[in-house]
Design a protein around this motif. Structure first.
Motif, PDB file in Angstrom:
ATOM      1  N   PRO A  54     -60.370  44.307  27.635  1.00 33.83           N
ATOM      2  CA  PRO A  54     -60.288  43.467  26.433  1.00 33.83           C
ATOM      3  C   PRO A  54     -59.782  44.217  25.210  1.00 33.83           C
ATOM      4  CG  PRO A  54     -62.578  43.887  27.028  1.00 33.83           C
ATOM      5  CD  PRO A  54     -61.749  44.361  28.167  1.00 33.83           C
ATOM      6  N   ALA A  55     -60.086  45.520  25.114  1.00 34.28           N
ATOM      7  CA  ALA A  55     -59.564  46.293  23.990  1.00 34.28           C
ATOM      8  C   ALA A  55     -58.041  46.367  24.054  1.00 34.28           C
ATOM      9  CB  ALA A  55     -60.169  47.700  23.991  1.00 34.28           C
ATOM     10  N   ALA A  56     -57.502  46.617  25.248  1.00 31.48           N
ATOM     11  CA  ALA A  56     -56.049  46.654  25.415  1.00 31.48           C
ATOM     12  C   ALA A  56     -55.447  45.278  25.145  1.00 31.48           C
ATOM     13  CB  ALA A  56     -55.700  47.127  26.818  1.00 31.48           C
ATOM     14  N   ALA A  57     -56.140  44.219  25.558  1.00 30.04           N
ATOM     15  CA  ALA A  57     -55.640  42.871  25.298  1.00 30.04           C
ATOM     16  C   ALA A  57     -55.588  42.590  23.803  1.00 30.04           C
ATOM     17  CB  ALA A  57     -56.529  41.843  26.002  1.00 30.04           C
ATOM     18  N   ALA A  58     -56.584  43.084  23.053  1.00 30.91           N
ATOM     19  CA  ALA A  58     -56.585  42.878  21.605  1.00 30.91           C
ATOM     20  C   ALA A  58     -55.401  43.588  20.950  1.00 30.91           C
ATOM     21  CB  ALA A  58     -57.903  43.383  21.014  1.00 30.91           C
ATOM     22  N   LEU A  59     -55.151  44.821  21.350  1.00 31.32           N
ATOM     23  CA  LEU A  59     -54.020  45.562  20.784  1.00 31.32           C
ATOM     24  C   LEU A  59     -52.695  44.901  21.144  1.00 31.32           C
ATOM     25  CD1 LEU A  59     -55.224  49.215  21.470  1.00 31.32           C
ATOM     26  CD2 LEU A  59     -55.153  48.035  19.264  1.00 31.32           C
ATOM     27  N   THR A  60     -52.589  44.422  22.372  1.00 28.66           N
ATOM     28  CA  THR A  60     -51.367  43.730  22.789  1.00 28.66           C
ATOM     29  C   THR A  60     -51.167  42.443  22.001  1.00 28.66           C
ATOM     30  OG1 THR A  60     -51.622  44.625  25.020  1.00 28.66           O
ATOM     31  CG2 THR A  60     -50.145  42.754  24.757  1.00 28.66           C
ATOM     32  N   GLY A  61     -52.255  41.720  21.770  1.00 30.72           N
ATOM     33  CA  GLY A  61     -52.149  40.484  20.997  1.00 30.72           C
ATOM     34  C   GLY A  61     -51.663  40.733  19.577  1.00 30.72           C
ATOM     35  N   VAL A  62     -52.156  41.798  18.953  1.00 31.94           N
ATOM     36  CA  VAL A  62     -51.703  42.134  17.597  1.00 31.94           C
ATOM     37  C   VAL A  62     -50.223  42.498  17.613  1.00 31.94           C
ATOM     38  CG1 VAL A  62     -51.993  43.724  15.672  1.00 31.94           C
ATOM     39  CG2 VAL A  62     -53.993  42.866  16.878  1.00 31.94           C
ATOM     40  N   GLY A  63     -49.814  43.295  18.600  1.00 32.35           N
ATOM     41  CA  GLY A  63     -48.414  43.673  18.692  1.00 32.35           C
ATOM     42  C   GLY A  63     -47.499  42.477  18.875  1.00 32.35           C
ATOM     43  N   LEU A  64     -47.933  41.523  19.707  1.00 35.58           N
ATOM     44  CA  LEU A  64     -47.127  40.317  19.917  1.00 35.58           C
ATOM     45  C   LEU A  64     -47.075  39.456  18.659  1.00 35.58           C
ATOM     46  CD1 LEU A  64     -48.255  39.269  23.506  1.00 35.58           C
ATOM     47  CD2 LEU A  64     -46.033  40.185  22.839  1.00 35.58           C
ATOM     48  N   ALA A  65     -48.201  39.381  17.937  1.00 30.06           N
ATOM     49  CA  ALA A  65     -48.222  38.573  16.721  1.00 30.06           C
ATOM     50  C   ALA A  65     -47.294  39.158  15.657  1.00 30.06           C
ATOM     51  CB  ALA A  65     -49.642  38.471  16.182  1.00 30.06           C
ATOM     52  N   ALA A  98     -61.325  41.844  21.015  1.00 28.31           N
ATOM     53  CA  ALA A  98     -61.899  43.064  20.436  1.00 28.31           C
ATOM     54  C   ALA A  98     -63.415  42.954  20.308  1.00 28.31           C
ATOM     55  CB  ALA A  98     -61.261  43.337  19.070  1.00 28.31           C
ATOM     56  N   CYS A  99     -63.901  41.790  19.894  1.00 26.76           N
ATOM     57  CA  CYS A  99     -65.355  41.606  19.777  1.00 26.76           C
ATOM     58  C   CYS A  99     -66.025  41.624  21.151  1.00 26.76           C
ATOM     59  CB  CYS A  99     -65.653  40.295  19.066  1.00 26.76           C
ATOM     60  SG  CYS A  99     -65.208  40.281  17.312  1.00 26.76           S
ATOM     61  N   CYS A 100     -65.377  41.044  22.162  1.00 24.03           N
ATOM     62  CA  CYS A 100     -65.932  41.096  23.519  1.00 24.03           C
ATOM     63  C   CYS A 100     -66.004  42.536  24.016  1.00 24.03           C
ATOM     64  CB  CYS A 100     -65.076  40.252  24.465  1.00 24.03           C
ATOM     65  SG  CYS A 100     -65.242  38.468  24.255  1.00 24.03           S
ATOM     66  N   ALA A 101     -64.967  43.326  23.740  1.00 23.39           N
ATOM     67  CA  ALA A 101     -64.985  44.730  24.136  1.00 23.39           C
ATOM     68  C   ALA A 101     -66.104  45.481  23.428  1.00 23.39           C
ATOM     69  CB  ALA A 101     -63.630  45.372  23.826  1.00 23.39           C
ATOM     70  N   ALA A 102     -66.344  45.147  22.157  1.00 23.87           N
ATOM     71  CA  ALA A 102     -67.409  45.813  21.414  1.00 23.87           C
ATOM     72  C   ALA A 102     -68.779  45.512  22.015  1.00 23.87           C
ATOM     73  CB  ALA A 102     -67.365  45.375  19.948  1.00 23.87           C
ATOM     74  N   TRP A 103     -69.009  44.248  22.391  1.00 24.04           N
ATOM     75  CA  TRP A 103     -70.297  43.905  22.984  1.00 24.04           C
ATOM     76  C   TRP A 103     -70.469  44.523  24.373  1.00 24.04           C
ATOM     77  CZ3 TRP A 103     -74.150  42.661  20.241  1.00 24.04           C
ATOM     78  CH2 TRP A 103     -74.022  41.842  19.115  1.00 24.04           C
ATOM     79  N   ALA A 113     -66.142  51.264  16.561  1.00 23.00           N
ATOM     80  CA  ALA A 113     -64.683  51.356  16.480  1.00 23.00           C
ATOM     81  C   ALA A 113     -64.030  50.041  16.913  1.00 23.00           C
ATOM     82  CB  ALA A 113     -64.195  52.509  17.346  1.00 23.00           C
ATOM     83  N   LEU A 114     -64.564  49.405  17.932  1.00 18.56           N
ATOM     84  CA  LEU A 114     -63.986  48.142  18.404  1.00 18.56           C
ATOM     85  C   LEU A 114     -64.241  47.005  17.411  1.00 18.56           C
ATOM     86  CD1 LEU A 114     -64.917  48.466  22.179  1.00 18.56           C
ATOM     87  CD2 LEU A 114     -62.626  48.525  21.188  1.00 18.56           C
ATOM     88  N   ARG A 115     -65.380  47.042  16.754  1.00 18.19           N
ATOM     89  CA  ARG A 115     -65.603  46.041  15.718  1.00 18.19           C
ATOM     90  C   ARG A 115     -64.677  46.270  14.529  1.00 18.19           C
ATOM     91  NH1 ARG A 115     -72.244  45.753  16.018  1.00 18.19           N
ATOM     92  NH2 ARG A 115     -72.329  44.322  17.818  1.00 18.19           N
TER      93      ARG A 115
END
Length: 337
Positions: A54-65, A98-103, A113-115
Motif C-alpha cells: 500500500p505504501a508503494a501504491a500511495a507513491l504511485t498514485g501521487v506520481g500519476l496524479a 498510505a493510511c492503510c500502510a500506516a495502520w 512516516a506513513l502518516r
C-alpha cells in the motif's frame, strides 16, 4: 464469489443493452476488467507485502496524479469537466493507501512516516489546485484516525454506505430540479451550469427508457448539451446518471451492488478494523467524486480502486497458522526430530 457474480452481471448487462440499443460496451467492459485486475493484484500484493504494497501504491498514485494531464486520453480540457476529477480520485486513493500502510506497520517510526506521507498527499492536492481532492483527502485522514478508536467496524461501514447514498440522492435531486432555488443556484456556481445541463439530459434520457436505457456509449450522441459542446467527451459526468441514461435502472442497481459488495468485503476482511474502515472511507470518497464527476471513465482510477480494495481485504501470509511442531525423539545421547 459474490464479487464474481456482481462484476459478471455488470458485464453481461452492458452487452445486453448494447445489443438491443446498438451501443458500444467497450468502455464499460474495460472498466470492469480494470477493477477486477486491480483487485486481484491487490489481494496478492497485500498478502505478500501488507505494509510495502500500500505504501508503494500511495507513491504511485501521487506520481500519476502529478503527471495526469499528460496521461489522460483525448483532448485536454482545463476545466472541472476535464481531468480534475480523476486527479482528485487518484489522490484520494493514495491517501487511503498510505493510511492503510500506516495502520499495518508495526514500528512506531514507520507508522509516523506513513502518516506523514498521507498528509503530504493531501498537501499535494492543495498545491495542484484540486480543492475537491484536498477536502476528500482530509476527510479520509480524519476517518482513518477515528477508525483507530472504533471497536466494531459495522457502524462505520453502515455510515459510509449512508454517506454514498446521500451524495447520490442529492445529485439525482439536483438533476431533477427537486432542490430549493437558493440551493440550486449555489450548486450551479460550484458545479457549473454546463455540468448541470448534462445531468438534466441524462435524467431525461433515463426517463425515456427506464429499463434498458439508450445503450452504453450513446449519451454523447443523444444529449443536446453534449452535441452542442466543442470538444465534448460524451459523458454526463456522473456515474449513477450515466448508468441510468445508458443502462437503465438495472445498470444503476448493478453499480450500487458493486459498491455494496466492496463494503461487504471490507466488513468481512480479516485485516484490522482501522485498515478496513480507512479503505472504505477512501473508496466512499471516490464514489462521491464519481457521482459528481467523470473519474471512473479513466482506467487508472478503476485499477486504483480495485487495487485498494484488494489490499484492504487481503489475508497477510503472516496471519497463516504456524506449521505443527514435530516431536523430538531420543537417539543415543541427543534429541533428534
Amino acid at each position: 464469489m459474490a464479487g464474481v457474480v456482481v462484476l459478471g452481471a455488470c458485464a453481461a448487462w452492458a452487452l445486453i443493452t448494447a445489443g438491443v440499443r446498438d451501443g458500444r460496451p467497450e468502455g464499460v467492459l474495460l472498466a470492469i476488467l480494470a477493477v477486477a485486475a486491480g483487485y486481484a493484484a491487490g489481494r496478492i500484493c497485500g498478502a505478500l507485502l501488507p505494509v510495502a504494497a500500500p505504501a508503494a501504491a500511495a507513491l504511485t498514485g501521487v506520481g500519476l496524479a502529478v503527471s495526469f494531464p499528460h496521461l489522460a486520453p483525448g483532448p485536454q480540457l482545463d476545466t472541472p469537466l476535464g481531468h480534475a476529477g480523476a486527479m482528485a480520485a487518484l489522490l484520494t486513493l493514495a491517501t487511503g493507501a498510505a493510511c492503510c500502510a500506516a495502520w499495518a506497520a508495526g514500528a512506531s517510526a514507520l507508522r509516523l512516516a506513513l502518516r506523514a506521507l498521507a498528509v503530504a498527499v493531501a498537501v499535494t492536492a492543495a498545491v495542484l489546485g484540486s480543492t475537491t481532492g484536498f477536502v476528500v483527502c482530509f476527510a479520509v485522514l480524519l476517518c482513518s484516525l477515528t477508525a483507530g478508536r472504533m471497536r466494531s467496524r459495522g457502524p462505520g461501514i453502515a455510515g459510509l454506505a449512508l454517506a454514498a447514498a446521500l451524495v447520490t440522492g442529492l445529485t439525482w435531486a439536483v438533476a431533477g430540479h427537486a432542490v430549493p432555488a437558493g440551493m440550486a443556484s449555489s450548486l450551479e456556481g460550484q458545479l457549473t451550469g454546463h455540468r448541470l445541463r448534462l445531468w438534466h439530459d441524462a435524467l431525461h434520457l433515463a426517463r425515456e427508457d427506464a429499463v434498458l436505457g439508450v445503450g452504453p456509449g450513446r449519451f454523447g450522441e443523444l444529449s443536446p448539451t453534449a452535441t452542442s459542446t466543442l470538444l465534448s467527451d460524451g459523458k454526463p459526468h456522473s456515474a449513477p446518471l450515466q448508468q441510468a441514461a445508458e443502462q437503465g435502472v438495472v445498470g444503476v442497481a448493478l453499480l450500487a451492488a458493486a459498491f455494496c459488495w466492496v463494503l461487504y468485503a471490507l466488513w468481512r476482511t480479516p485485516r484490522p478494523t482501522p485498515v478496513a474502515l480507512t479503505a472504505g472511507a477512501a473508496l466512499t470518497g471516490l464514489a462521491a467524486i464519481a457521482t459528481v464527476g467523470n473519474a471512473l471513465s479513466f482506467t487508472t482510477v478503476s485499477v486504483g480502486a480495485g487495487l485498494l480494495a484488494g489490499l484492504a481485504t487481503a489475508r497477510p501470509l503472516a496471519d497463516a497458522p504456524p506449521a505443527p511442531e514435530r516431536k523430538a525423539r531420543p537417539r543415543g545421547d541427543r534429541l533428534t526430530p
